[in-house]
Design a protein around this motif. Structure first.
Motif, PDB file in Angstrom:
ATOM      1  N   ALA A  60      -2.099  -2.229  -4.428  1.00 30.08           N
ATOM      2  CA  ALA A  60      -0.894  -3.058  -4.321  1.00 30.08           C
ATOM      3  C   ALA A  60      -0.850  -3.824  -2.998  1.00 30.08           C
ATOM      4  N   SER A  63      -4.191  -6.484  -3.092  1.00 27.37           N
ATOM      5  CA  SER A  63      -4.596  -7.227  -4.287  1.00 27.37           C
ATOM      6  C   SER A  63      -4.296  -8.722  -4.230  1.00 27.37           C
ATOM      7  N   ASP A  64      -3.316  -9.143  -3.482  1.00 29.87           N
ATOM      8  CA  ASP A  64      -2.958 -10.562  -3.440  1.00 29.87           C
ATOM      9  C   ASP A  64      -3.692 -11.344  -2.352  1.00 29.87           C
ATOM     10  N   LEU A  65      -4.651 -10.717  -1.685  1.00 30.40           N
ATOM     11  CA  LEU A  65      -5.321 -11.377  -0.568  1.00 30.40           C
ATOM     12  C   LEU A  65      -6.535 -12.200  -0.992  1.00 30.40           C
ATOM     13  N   GLY A  66      -6.861 -12.208  -2.245  1.00 27.20           N
ATOM     14  CA  GLY A  66      -7.951 -13.039  -2.737  1.00 27.20           C
ATOM     15  C   GLY A  66      -9.116 -12.225  -3.267  1.00 27.20           C
ATOM     16  N   SER A  70     -11.430  -6.304  -1.961  1.00 22.90           N
ATOM     17  CA  SER A  70     -11.240  -5.410  -3.100  1.00 22.90           C
ATOM     18  C   SER A  70     -11.164  -3.960  -2.645  1.00 22.90           C
TER      19      SER A  70
END
Length: 74
Positions: A60, A63-66, A70
């Motif tokens: 969470a 995950s939005d960092l590109g 991972s």
């Protein structure tokens, strides 16, 4: 050949300092990817929350960092 940065930690919980370190490393180092690896056990014996919970929190948080960042289980 890709250059991969490895960021290990307990991430109990993951916080903005962790996120900043990952983003900063991508911006300032010649890295193609950064893999986030939550550890099972703390190296100094600190009690940690359940691994699966910490893994989900890490997903969470990062995950939005590109696509170059991972969270990996090992």
């Amino acid at each position: 050949m890709s250059t991969i940065g490895i960021f290990r930690g307990s991430f109990d919980p993951p916080h903005m300092g962790h996120v900043f370190a990952v983003v900063q490393s991508l911006l300032t180092m010649d890295l193609d990817e950064v893999w986030i690896l939550p550890v099972f056990h703390h190296p100094f014996g600190k009690n940690l929350s359940n691994y699966n919970d910490r893994f989900k929190m890490s997903v969470a948080a990062f995950s939005d960092l590109g696509p170059s960042i991972s969270v990996k289980a090992y």
